[in-house]
Design an enzyme around this catalytic site. Structure first.
Site, mmCIF file in Angstrom:
data_model
loop_
_atom_site.group_PDB
_atom_site.id
_atom_site.type_symbol
_atom_site.label_atom_id
_atom_site.label_comp_id
_atom_site.label_asym_id
_atom_site.label_seq_id
_atom_site.Cartn_x
_atom_site.Cartn_y
_atom_site.Cartn_z
ATOM 1 N N CYS A 288 -6.344 -4.471 12.811
ATOM 2 C CA CYS A 288 -7.228 -4.392 13.980
ATOM 3 C C CYS A 288 -6.575 -5.061 15.187
ATOM 4 O O CYS A 288 -5.648 -4.520 15.774
ATOM 5 C CB CYS A 288 -8.588 -4.978 13.638
ATOM 6 N N HIS B 212 -10.053 -1.942 8.714
ATOM 7 C CA HIS B 212 -9.984 -3.208 7.965
ATOM 8 C C HIS B 212 -9.882 -2.962 6.460
ATOM 9 O O HIS B 212 -10.905 -2.815 5.785
ATOM 10 C CB HIS B 212 -11.229 -4.062 8.260
ATOM 11 N N GLU C 291 -9.225 -5.089 4.207
ATOM 12 C CA GLU C 291 -9.804 -6.231 3.493
ATOM 13 C C GLU C 291 -11.318 -6.148 3.381
ATOM 14 O O GLU C 291 -11.940 -6.893 2.602
ATOM 15 C CB GLU C 291 -9.386 -7.548 4.171
#
Length: 257
Positions: free
Chosen positions: A120, A228, A230
């Site tokens: 990001c 993202h 994660e």
């Protein structure tokens, strides 16, 4: 009987030595520009230490032991870094300390060929520090055909660019045959003018870059995602592959030293 006893003893000693060496194996270090629980969960592996650069009292020291680097998500980047004062009024929170910190981290990663992931903000920072620019606010400057953020995390489609040889090295397994994926996002800025050496692997419908790599002639493993990984499901193809290829790159570099 004596030969049997000797063979058994030798076998036992070899196993003991192997276990001892395994236990004494030094952990490798991944430096994150700023740590959150999601990154800790995503990267959790007994072979790695995770180091939080943002809270370090000695950045130079932790960079010297960095085996991998991740520029994580977060606040807007100061547009003066890419010489666009008009974007100042479009920015939300700016963390000047973090901008300076990540500039140092990126420079070290580039000069020392440290395997690096940008996520990001991290993807935007890589483009900016290489000489690229950003959209200050996507709805105002690019339109709302794709919702990249709406009071939090949203999901949308991204499309792989055709005939690119970098997918399997960075973001997808070799057996992949898909070109369209659903990913999350949580950002109102994005890449506008691409820096030299930045190669786009995937875009959203509004033509915004969603995955990039740096030309491997410049850096062996620098990959970045606008979404993202994660925050995606732990079995998600991007979440798994990007992380695992990152680890492989770290080990490959370690073995070559």
């Amino acid at each position: 009987a004596s030969l049997h006893k000797f063979t058994y003893t030798l076998h036992y000693l070899l196993i003991t030595l192997f276990i001892s060496c395994s236990n004494n194996q030094k952990k490798m270090n991944i430096v994150l520009s700023k740590v959150s629980d999601n990154y800790i969960d995503w990267l959790r592996n007994e072979r790695y230490n995770l180091l939080n650069a943002y809270k370090s009292n000695n950045l130079d020291s932790i960079l010297q032991i960095a085996d991998g680097i991740i520029l994580t998500g977060g606040e807007d980047i100061n547009p003066l870094l890419y010489n666009d004062s008009s974007n100042l009024e479009l920015c939300e929170t700016i963390d000047h300390y973090r901008d300076t910190l990540e500039k140092t981290i990126f420079k070290f990663a580039l000069q020392n060929n440290i395997p690096t992931i940008g996520i990001c903000r991290g993807m935007q920072m890589i483009n900016v520090l290489l000489g690229g620019t950003l959209y200050g606010d996507l709805p105002k400057q690019l339109g709302s055909n794709v919702e990249h953020r709406q009071n939090g995390e949203v999901f949308h489609e991204i499309y792989l660019k055709e005939n690119d040889n970098f997918y399997n090295t960075f973001i997808l397994p070799k057996e992949n045959s898909e070109i369209k994926f659903i990913v999350n996002s949580w950002h109102h800025q994005g890449l506008r003018d691409l820096a030299d050496g930045v190669i786009v692997l995937a875009k959203s419908k509004d033509n915004l870059p969603e995955a990039i790599v740096l030309d491997t002639n410049i850096h062996k493993f620098m990959v970045a995602l606008q979404f993202h990984p994660e925050r995606l499901d732990e079995k998600n193809i991007f979440s798994l592959t990007v992380r695992n290829n990152f680890y492989k790159s770290i080990h490959k570099k370690k073995q070559s030293e």
